[in-house]
Design an enzyme around this catalytic site. Structure first.
Site, PDB file in Angstrom:
ATOM      1  N   ASN A   1       0.867  -1.180   0.000  1.00  0.00           N
ATOM      2  CA  ASN A   1       0.000   0.000   0.000  1.00  0.00           C
ATOM      3  C   ASN A   1       0.901   1.227   0.000  1.00  0.00           C
ATOM      4  O   ASN A   1       1.488   1.568   1.018  1.00  0.00           O
ATOM      5  CB  ASN A   1      -0.898  -0.030   1.249  1.00  0.00           C
ATOM      6  CG  ASN A   1      -1.749   1.221   1.369  1.00  0.00           C
ATOM      7  OD1 ASN A   1      -1.781   2.058   0.459  1.00  0.00           O
ATOM      8  ND2 ASN A   1      -2.445   1.349   2.491  1.00  0.00           N
ATOM      9  N   TRP A   2       0.985   1.878  -1.154  1.00  0.00           N
ATOM     10  CA  TRP A   2       1.899   3.029  -1.274  1.00  0.00           C
ATOM     11  C   TRP A   2       1.335   4.284  -0.633  1.00  0.00           C
ATOM     12  O   TRP A   2       2.018   5.301  -0.539  1.00  0.00           O
ATOM     13  CB  TRP A   2       2.213   3.297  -2.751  1.00  0.00           C
ATOM     14  CG  TRP A   2       3.068   2.248  -3.391  1.00  0.00           C
ATOM     15  CD1 TRP A   2       3.512   1.082  -2.823  1.00  0.00           C
ATOM     16  CD2 TRP A   2       3.597   2.261  -4.721  1.00  0.00           C
ATOM     17  NE1 TRP A   2       4.275   0.371  -3.718  1.00  0.00           N
ATOM     18  CE2 TRP A   2       4.346   1.070  -4.897  1.00  0.00           C
ATOM     19  CE3 TRP A   2       3.509   3.154  -5.787  1.00  0.00           C
ATOM     20  CZ2 TRP A   2       4.996   0.767  -6.097  1.00  0.00           C
ATOM     21  CZ3 TRP A   2       4.158   2.840  -6.976  1.00  0.00           C
ATOM     22  CH2 TRP A   2       4.896   1.668  -7.131  1.00  0.00           C
ATOM     23  N   LYS A   3       0.050   4.233  -0.261  1.00  0.00           N
ATOM     24  CA  LYS A   3      -0.601   5.420   0.318  1.00  0.00           C
ATOM     25  C   LYS A   3      -0.395   6.610  -0.638  1.00  0.00           C
ATOM     26  O   LYS A   3      -0.430   6.422  -1.839  1.00  0.00           O
ATOM     27  CB  LYS A   3      -0.090   5.674   1.742  1.00  0.00           C
ATOM     28  CG  LYS A   3      -0.228   4.401   2.599  1.00  0.00           C
ATOM     29  CD  LYS A   3      -0.019   4.607   4.055  1.00  0.00           C
ATOM     30  CE  LYS A   3      -0.184   3.275   4.785  1.00  0.00           C
ATOM     31  NZ  LYS A   3      -0.058   3.408   6.240  1.00  0.00           N
TER      32      LYS A   3
ATOM     33  N   HIS B   1      -9.536   1.328   5.250  1.00  0.00           N
ATOM     34  CA  HIS B   1      -8.240   1.555   5.905  1.00  0.00           C
ATOM     35  C   HIS B   1      -8.430   2.549   7.054  1.00  0.00           C
ATOM     36  O   HIS B   1      -9.205   3.491   6.940  1.00  0.00           O
ATOM     37  CB  HIS B   1      -7.226   2.093   4.894  1.00  0.00           C
ATOM     38  CG  HIS B   1      -5.826   2.061   5.416  1.00  0.00           C
ATOM     39  ND1 HIS B   1      -5.362   2.985   6.329  1.00  0.00           N
ATOM     40  CD2 HIS B   1      -4.818   1.192   5.196  1.00  0.00           C
ATOM     41  CE1 HIS B   1      -4.107   2.692   6.628  1.00  0.00           C
ATOM     42  NE2 HIS B   1      -3.751   1.606   5.962  1.00  0.00           N
TER      43      HIS B   1
ATOM     44  N   GLU C   1      -6.743   4.922   8.032  1.00  0.00           N
ATOM     45  CA  GLU C   1      -6.481   6.331   7.687  1.00  0.00           C
ATOM     46  C   GLU C   1      -7.708   6.956   7.036  1.00  0.00           C
ATOM     47  O   GLU C   1      -7.987   8.139   7.224  1.00  0.00           O
ATOM     48  CB  GLU C   1      -5.247   6.422   6.772  1.00  0.00           C
ATOM     49  CG  GLU C   1      -3.969   6.229   7.589  1.00  0.00           C
ATOM     50  CD  GLU C   1      -2.801   5.630   6.831  1.00  0.00           C
ATOM     51  OE1 GLU C   1      -2.844   5.586   5.588  1.00  0.00           O
ATOM     52  OE2 GLU C   1      -1.848   5.186   7.496  1.00  0.00           O
TER      53      GLU C   1
ATOM     54  N   GLU D   1      -5.087  -4.624  10.862  1.00  0.00           N
ATOM     55  CA  GLU D   1      -4.060  -3.593  11.007  1.00  0.00           C
ATOM     56  C   GLU D   1      -4.340  -2.798  12.282  1.00  0.00           C
ATOM     57  O   GLU D   1      -5.120  -1.831  12.263  1.00  0.00           O
ATOM     58  CB  GLU D   1      -4.087  -2.626   9.816  1.00  0.00           C
ATOM     59  CG  GLU D   1      -3.789  -3.276   8.483  1.00  0.00           C
ATOM     60  CD  GLU D   1      -3.259  -2.267   7.474  1.00  0.00           C
ATOM     61  OE1 GLU D   1      -2.199  -2.539   6.903  1.00  0.00           O
ATOM     62  OE2 GLU D   1      -3.874  -1.210   7.283  1.00  0.00           O
TER      63      GLU D   1
ATOM     64  N   GLY E   1       2.681   2.601  10.769  1.00  0.00           N
ATOM     65  CA  GLY E   1       3.621   3.700  10.572  1.00  0.00           C
ATOM     66  C   GLY E   1       4.372   4.104  11.826  1.00  0.00           C
ATOM     67  O   GLY E   1       5.000   5.158  11.866  1.00  0.00           O
TER      68      GLY E   1
ATOM     69  N   SER F   1       3.648  -1.812  10.387  1.00  0.00           N
ATOM     70  CA  SER F   1       5.105  -1.853  10.589  1.00  0.00           C
ATOM     71  C   SER F   1       5.724  -3.189  10.182  1.00  0.00           C
ATOM     72  O   SER F   1       6.689  -3.654  10.806  1.00  0.00           O
ATOM     73  CB  SER F   1       5.462  -1.491  12.030  1.00  0.00           C
ATOM     74  OG  SER F   1       5.052  -0.160  12.320  1.00  0.00           O
TER      75      SER F   1
ATOM     76  N   GLY G   1       2.944  -1.115   4.291  1.00  0.00           N
ATOM     77  CA  GLY G   1       2.943   0.303   3.949  1.00  0.00           C
ATOM     78  C   GLY G   1       4.339   0.786   3.618  1.00  0.00           C
ATOM     79  O   GLY G   1       4.857   0.548   2.519  1.00  0.00           O
ATOM     80  N   GLY G   2       4.989   1.440   4.568  1.00  0.00           N
ATOM     81  CA  GLY G   2       6.296   2.058   4.344  1.00  0.00           C
ATOM     82  C   GLY G   2       7.323   1.150   3.680  1.00  0.00           C
ATOM     83  O   GLY G   2       8.048   1.578   2.769  1.00  0.00           O
TER      84      GLY G   2
HETATM   85  P1  13P Z   1       3.120   0.616   7.674  1.00  0.00           P
HETATM   86  O1  13P Z   1       3.596  -0.693   7.101  1.00  0.00           O
HETATM   87  O2  13P Z   1       3.855   1.800   7.125  1.00  0.00           O
HETATM   88  O3  13P Z   1       3.041   0.566   9.154  1.00  0.00           O
HETATM   89  O4  13P Z   1       1.609   0.802   7.145  1.00  0.00           O
HETATM   90  C1  13P Z   1       0.723  -0.239   7.273  1.00  0.00           C
HETATM   91  C2  13P Z   1      -0.487   0.063   6.513  1.00  0.00           C
HETATM   92  O5  13P Z   1      -1.245   0.955   6.865  1.00  0.00           O
HETATM   93  C3  13P Z   1      -0.737  -0.697   5.276  1.00  0.00           C
HETATM   94  O6  13P Z   1      -2.026  -0.502   4.807  1.00  0.00           O
END
Ligand code: 13P
Length: 254
Positions: free
Chosen positions: A9-11, A95, A97, A164, A170, A209, A230-231
């Site tokens: 997930n590149w956000k 999600h 967010e 999640e 994050g 994470s 994510g990251g």
């Molecule tokens: P991180 O891997 O950056 O913690 O993000 C997780 C996430 O929200 C994937 O959708």
């Protein structure tokens, strides 16, 4: 065991040039890769470019959100037929967010899930509790309520669920394997009680994470069928390492 699924997930990250370079590098790193499904979820603006770049590889494409209506006066939104035209196989829904920044509710997410399933796009339902909810001993109840509410009227196929925990996203503070396994087990049991045998075929991912250094711990558990990253999905080498470690997990190809 189900075939592992590793999703990136590149956000809100990535220019055209970065996306292009990433896919080129990833394809080289993953050459000969098998027995694991890999999906990239870039921002909407990169979907077409990444679709063209992944071309004939086995990498899947996913979006990070979608509207429930097929078309209409919904300024700023994107529809499922539009995603389908770009060969999206998956769409991330609910999600945390989007729940916290845009105010998406379980009811809104449920409509999106029904719409995605009706078009044959696989919804990746995200669920997870805040630290406050967990500390109050309400984590499992909260997450299972999200599962039930968001799947109101939905089918077990096509469907993926990502657990999640909000406090792990994050933050670098990943859930312990025991914490992840306990929640994924509870989600699996809820799915089996809702859908009987079909509930056993829904792939369950852990997210929060996840890195190349900890992925193998999650996948060693019988309850995680992959990860939503994510990251660590923004660096081709790190993401490829995560995929390579998932490859070593024995599974039955569906
Ligand atoms: P991180 O891997 O950056 O913690 O993000 C997780 C996430 O929200 C994937 O959708």
């Amino acid at each position: 065991m189900l075939r592992p699924l590793i999703m990136g997930n590149w956000k809100m990250n990535g220019t055209l040039a970065e996306g292009r370079a990433f896919v080129r590098q990833l394809c080289t790193l993953l050459e000969g890769s098998s027995n694991v499904d890999v999906c990239l979820c870039p921002p909407f603006t990169l979907l077409q470019e990444i679709r063209d770049q992944i071309g004939l590889t086995a990498i899947f494409l996913g979006a990070q959100n979608v509207h429930h209506a097929d078309k209409g006066a919904f300024t700023g939104e994107v529809s499922i037929p539009m995603l389908q035209e770009l060969d999206c196989t998956y769409v991330i829904l609910g999600h945390s967010e989007r729940r916290s920044y845009v105010g998406e509710t379980d009811a809104m997410i449920a409509r999106k899930i029904l719409a995605a399933q009706s078009w044959g796009i696989t919804p990746v339902l995200c669920v997870g509790e805040s630290l406050e909810v967990r500390d109050n001993g309400e984590g499992e109840r909260h997450v299972l309520a999200q599962v039930r509410n968001c799947l109101d009227g939905a089918q077990a196929e096509p469907l993926v669920i990502a657990y999640e925990p909000i406090w792990a996203i994050g933050t670098g503070r990943a859930a312990s394997t025991a914490q992840a396994a306990q929640m994924l087990k509870a989600i699996r049991e809820a799915l089996v009680s809702m859908y009987k045998d079909a509930g056993a075929s829904v792939r369950l991912l852990y997210g929060g994470s996840v890195t190349a250094a900890n992925i193998s711990e999650y996948l060693a558990s019988e309850y995680a069928n992959g990860a939503l990253v994510g990251g660590a999905s923004l660096q081709a080498e790190e993401f490829a390492s995560i995929v390579r470690q998932a490859e070593t997990v024995p599974c039955i190809t569906k």
